[in-house]
Design a protein around this motif. Structure first.
Motif, mmCIF file in Angstrom:
data_model
loop_
_atom_site.group_PDB
_atom_site.id
_atom_site.type_symbol
_atom_site.label_atom_id
_atom_site.label_comp_id
_atom_site.label_asym_id
_atom_site.label_seq_id
_atom_site.Cartn_x
_atom_site.Cartn_y
_atom_site.Cartn_z
ATOM 1 N N ALA A 22 -7.130 -0.411 8.684
ATOM 2 C CA ALA A 22 -7.934 0.788 9.137
ATOM 3 C C ALA A 22 -6.887 1.731 10.004
ATOM 4 N N GLY A 23 -6.918 2.903 9.753
ATOM 5 C CA GLY A 23 -6.055 3.948 10.280
ATOM 6 C C GLY A 23 -4.771 4.124 9.402
ATOM 7 N N GLY A 24 -4.558 3.224 8.526
ATOM 8 C CA GLY A 24 -3.151 3.559 7.746
ATOM 9 C C GLY A 24 -3.464 4.429 6.599
ATOM 10 N N SER A 25 -2.354 4.646 5.939
ATOM 11 C CA SER A 25 -2.330 5.501 4.871
ATOM 12 C C SER A 25 -1.766 4.813 3.536
ATOM 13 N N LEU A 26 -2.371 5.532 2.567
ATOM 14 C CA LEU A 26 -1.982 5.081 1.132
ATOM 15 C C LEU A 26 -1.833 6.322 0.149
ATOM 16 N N ARG A 27 -1.014 6.486 -0.925
ATOM 17 C CA ARG A 27 -0.931 7.662 -1.748
ATOM 18 C C ARG A 27 -1.192 6.936 -3.071
ATOM 19 N N LEU A 28 -2.229 7.684 -3.671
ATOM 20 C CA LEU A 28 -2.610 7.442 -5.432
ATOM 21 C C LEU A 28 -1.785 8.253 -5.918
ATOM 22 N N SER A 29 -1.467 7.752 -7.161
ATOM 23 C CA SER A 29 -0.833 8.865 -8.156
ATOM 24 C C SER A 29 -1.609 8.657 -9.609
ATOM 25 N N CYS A 30 -1.670 9.471 -10.339
ATOM 26 C CA CYS A 30 -2.305 9.610 -11.521
ATOM 27 C C CYS A 30 -1.394 10.276 -12.552
ATOM 28 N N GLU A 31 -0.746 9.555 -13.437
ATOM 29 C CA GLU A 31 0.179 10.307 -14.475
ATOM 30 C C GLU A 31 -0.684 10.341 -15.729
ATOM 31 N N GLY A 32 -0.360 11.503 -16.356
ATOM 32 C CA GLY A 32 -0.949 11.569 -17.512
ATOM 33 C C GLY A 32 -0.012 11.674 -18.757
ATOM 34 N N SER A 33 -0.426 11.228 -19.757
ATOM 35 C CA SER A 33 0.332 11.204 -20.970
ATOM 36 C C SER A 33 -0.340 11.660 -22.348
ATOM 37 N N GLY A 34 0.368 11.826 -23.213
ATOM 38 C CA GLY A 34 -0.317 12.385 -24.344
ATOM 39 C C GLY A 34 -0.460 14.159 -24.216
ATOM 40 N N ARG A 35 -1.336 14.533 -24.376
ATOM 41 C CA ARG A 35 -1.510 16.158 -24.162
ATOM 42 C C ARG A 35 -1.731 16.340 -22.805
#
Length: 122
Positions: free
Chosen positions: A14-27
């Motif tokens: 709790a109090g920490g950080s994360l970074r999520l990524s979402c990579e697209g492929s195709g169109r």
């Protein structure tokens, strides 16, 4: 066809950080609104954030406004969710989505990723 792949989930205190990524492929989805939702089993999917194709407009759910930041890099066909000041109630599976059908906060998007688990310990 479009594929969306999330990454960056994990366990954080709790109090920490994360970074999520979402990579697209195709169109490419560079002109489409994209969003983040989260869900625990047995509960409805909850809107987290969304961003316009250009990145000039963003929307946030009340539960994350001021703590999370959504942004995108169309050159990399990737969207991000920077999560700061994480709380145990942020524990969920986070899904990225592309191209809403009925408005950005409604979980009716044309494309979905498989989800990534975020766990925040107290």
């Amino acid at each position: 066809q479009v594929q969306l792949v999330e990454s960056g989930g994990g366990l954080v205190q709790a109090g920490g950080s994360l970074r999520l990524s979402c990579e697209g492929s195709g169109r490419t989805l560079s002109s489409a609104v994209m969003g983040w939702f989260r869900q625990v089993p047995g509960k409805a999917r909850e809107f987290v954030a969304a961003i316009s194709g250009s990145g000039g407009f963003t929307w946030y759910g009340d539960c994350v406004r001021g703590r999370f930041t959504i942004y995108r890099d169309n050159a990399k066909n990737t969207m991000y969710l920077q999560m700061n000041s994480l709380e145990p109630q942020d524990t969920d599976v986070y899904y990225c989505a592309g191209r809403p059908r009925r408005g950005v906060v409604v979980d009716d998007y044309e494309y979905w990723g498989q989800g990534t688990q975020v766990t925040v310990s107290s």
